[in-house]
Enzyme design. Sequence first.
Site, PDB file in Angstrom:
ATOM      1  N   HIS A  26      80.903  52.842  73.825  1.00 43.78           N
ATOM      2  CA  HIS A  26      81.192  52.399  72.451  1.00 43.78           C
ATOM      3  C   HIS A  26      82.690  52.317  72.176  1.00 43.78           C
ATOM      4  O   HIS A  26      83.179  51.261  71.742  1.00 43.78           O
ATOM      5  CB  HIS A  26      80.489  53.297  71.432  1.00 43.78           C
ATOM      6  CG  HIS A  26      80.941  53.069  70.029  1.00 43.78           C
ATOM      7  ND1 HIS A  26      80.666  51.917  69.328  1.00 43.78           N
ATOM      8  CD2 HIS A  26      81.677  53.848  69.197  1.00 43.78           C
ATOM      9  CE1 HIS A  26      81.209  51.996  68.132  1.00 43.78           C
ATOM     10  NE2 HIS A  26      81.830  53.165  68.020  1.00 43.78           N
ATOM     11  N   HIS A  50      88.640  56.888  68.192  1.00 38.96           N
ATOM     12  CA  HIS A  50      88.168  57.053  66.820  1.00 38.96           C
ATOM     13  C   HIS A  50      87.014  58.032  66.657  1.00 38.96           C
ATOM     14  O   HIS A  50      86.858  58.617  65.593  1.00 38.96           O
ATOM     15  CB  HIS A  50      87.823  55.691  66.191  1.00 38.96           C
ATOM     16  CG  HIS A  50      86.546  55.097  66.662  1.00 38.96           C
ATOM     17  ND1 HIS A  50      86.451  54.363  67.827  1.00 38.96           N
ATOM     18  CD2 HIS A  50      85.311  55.121  66.122  1.00 38.96           C
ATOM     19  CE1 HIS A  50      85.203  53.961  67.977  1.00 38.96           C
ATOM     20  NE2 HIS A  50      84.490  54.402  66.959  1.00 38.96           N
ATOM     21  N   GLU A  54      85.468  63.526  65.432  1.00 38.98           N
ATOM     22  CA  GLU A  54      84.170  63.880  64.863  1.00 38.98           C
ATOM     23  C   GLU A  54      83.213  64.443  65.901  1.00 38.98           C
ATOM     24  O   GLU A  54      82.405  65.313  65.589  1.00 38.98           O
ATOM     25  CB  GLU A  54      83.524  62.651  64.213  1.00 38.98           C
ATOM     26  CG  GLU A  54      84.189  62.226  62.942  1.00 38.98           C
ATOM     27  CD  GLU A  54      83.427  61.116  62.247  1.00 38.98           C
ATOM     28  OE1 GLU A  54      82.336  60.742  62.714  1.00 38.98           O
ATOM     29  OE2 GLU A  54      83.927  60.619  61.236  1.00 38.98           O
ATOM     30  N   ASP A  55      83.279  63.951  67.120  1.00 40.13           N
ATOM     31  CA  ASP A  55      82.237  64.247  68.107  1.00 40.13           C
ATOM     32  C   ASP A  55      82.665  65.165  69.248  1.00 40.13           C
ATOM     33  O   ASP A  55      81.856  65.444  70.136  1.00 40.13           O
ATOM     34  CB  ASP A  55      81.714  62.935  68.708  1.00 40.13           C
ATOM     35  CG  ASP A  55      81.088  62.038  67.656  1.00 40.13           C
ATOM     36  OD1 ASP A  55      80.580  62.560  66.644  1.00 40.13           O
ATOM     37  OD2 ASP A  55      81.127  60.812  67.836  1.00 40.13           O
TER      38      ASP A  55
END
Length: 102
Positions: A26, A50, A54-55
Amino acid sequence: VLSALEVADAAHEGQLRRSGEPFIVHPVAVAAILADMQMDRDTLIAGLLHDTVEDTDVTLEQLEEWFGRDVRRIVEGETKLAKLATKIHDAAGVQNGTGGSD
């Protein structure tokens, strides 16, 4: 840009998308779209990174240290927009009786 790819690949190591493909597919696809749009170096780097904040365990502070303030700000802005989009989607689902993002 290669360093950002290496960071993203290492940070997402072992992570899979719902489709079962490696997660890194991705961010690489996002960076490819940005490159096709002839975006600048910092934007390409942010495209690769990006999702790391968050991950993964990568922090905004680390991104700034490694890639500069502009990359941090782009990633931070994208993260805020993504959260806002999720809230809007969930609110629309509640209004329509669909229960949000379940």
